[in-house]
Design a protein around this motif. Structure first.
Motif, PDB file in Angstrom:
ATOM      1  N   GLN A 256      -4.235   5.430  -4.794  1.00 19.25           N
ATOM      2  CA  GLN A 256      -3.930   4.294  -5.679  1.00 19.25           C
ATOM      3  C   GLN A 256      -5.135   3.374  -5.869  1.00 19.25           C
ATOM      4  O   GLN A 256      -5.261   2.692  -6.871  1.00 19.25           O
ATOM      5  N   SER A 257      -6.013   3.367  -4.863  1.00 22.68           N
ATOM      6  CA  SER A 257      -7.205   2.519  -4.910  1.00 22.68           C
ATOM      7  C   SER A 257      -8.295   3.176  -4.063  1.00 22.68           C
ATOM      8  O   SER A 257      -8.578   2.742  -2.945  1.00 22.68           O
TER       9      SER A 257
ATOM     10  N   LYS B 294      -8.575   6.509 -13.787  1.00 23.93           N
ATOM     11  CA  LYS B 294      -8.174   5.285 -13.076  1.00 23.93           C
ATOM     12  C   LYS B 294      -8.512   5.350 -11.621  1.00 23.93           C
ATOM     13  O   LYS B 294      -8.594   6.330 -11.015  1.00 23.93           O
TER      14      LYS B 294
ATOM     15  N   ASN C  28      -6.267   7.049   0.039  1.00 21.11           N
ATOM     16  CA  ASN C  28      -5.703   5.976  -0.778  1.00 21.11           C
ATOM     17  C   ASN C  28      -5.894   6.229  -2.279  1.00 21.11           C
ATOM     18  O   ASN C  28      -6.660   5.545  -2.954  1.00 21.11           O
TER      19      ASN C  28
ATOM     20  N   TYR D 153       0.798  -1.225   0.000  1.00 22.83           N
ATOM     21  CA  TYR D 153       0.000   0.000   0.000  1.00 22.83           C
ATOM     22  C   TYR D 153       0.831   1.276   0.000  1.00 22.83           C
ATOM     23  O   TYR D 153       0.427   2.280  -0.570  1.00 22.83           O
TER      24      TYR D 153
ATOM     25  N   SER E  50     -10.780   2.242  -0.712  1.00 27.14           N
ATOM     26  CA  SER E  50     -10.340   0.988  -0.107  1.00 27.14           C
ATOM     27  C   SER E  50      -9.111   1.257   0.759  1.00 27.14           C
ATOM     28  O   SER E  50      -8.381   2.221   0.534  1.00 27.14           O
ATOM     29  N   HIS E  51      -8.897   0.418   1.736  1.00 30.40           N
ATOM     30  CA  HIS E  51      -7.750   0.487   2.638  1.00 30.40           C
ATOM     31  C   HIS E  51      -7.491   1.911   3.126  1.00 30.40           C
ATOM     32  O   HIS E  51      -6.404   2.470   2.976  1.00 30.40           O
TER      33      HIS E  51
END
Length: 149
Positions: free
Chosen positions: A102-103, A149, A100, A89, A106-107
């Motif tokens: 990058q995603s 993205k 987050n 992560y 989530s997380h």
């Protein structure tokens, strides 16, 4: 300070985070909450949610955070391994921990959308106590190609 050095985390961040999550050391998680007949501590709000705050006590019990020192050390280790120094992560900034990029969704460390702002204010006040400290900033740069993205 020991936990910061041990787990490669900013000491100012750890202090600020604990102050925020424990309401400046006055919350039940700071002074001690009884769970399964034991007093537990959770200095960073790990596992706590608005809907189920008792989950933070359950986690503290499972990890044997029966003293403030154990909760500071164990919480710092958890944050380091799950977020800041996690090889997958790599959430080594407040922004990355909360949002987050990058995603997204989530997380994420916190549910409160003002969490990063509150942390920054507390961290700033810690650094003002040490004006000769060196600060490092990571500024995310987004471009149009990656915007979908």
């Amino acid at each position: 300070m020991e936990a910061g050095k041990k787990y490669n985390i900013s000491e100012a961040y750890l202090v600020a985070h604990a102050l925020l999550e424990t309401e400046n050391g006055t919350s039940s998680f700071a002074v001690g909450k009884t769970y399964e007949g034991k007093t537990v501590h959770n200095m960073y709000g790990i596992g706590v949610s608005d809907a189920r705050p008792q989950d933070g006590a359950k986690l503290a019990y499972a990890r044997k955070w029966f003293t403030v020192d154990a909760a500071i050390d164990g919480g710092a280790q958890w944050i380091s391994h799950q977020f800041i120094n996690n090889p997958t992560y790599k959430q080594n900034t407040l922004y990355k921990m909360r949002w987050n990029p990058q995603s997204p969704a989530s997380h994420q460390y916190a549910s409160d959308i003002t969490w990063t702002k509150q942390q920054v204010e507390k961290i700033k006040s810690r650094y003002e106590l040490s004006p000769n400290s060196t600060l490092y900033f990571e500024v995310p740069v987004y471009n149009k190609e990656n915007s979908n993205k």
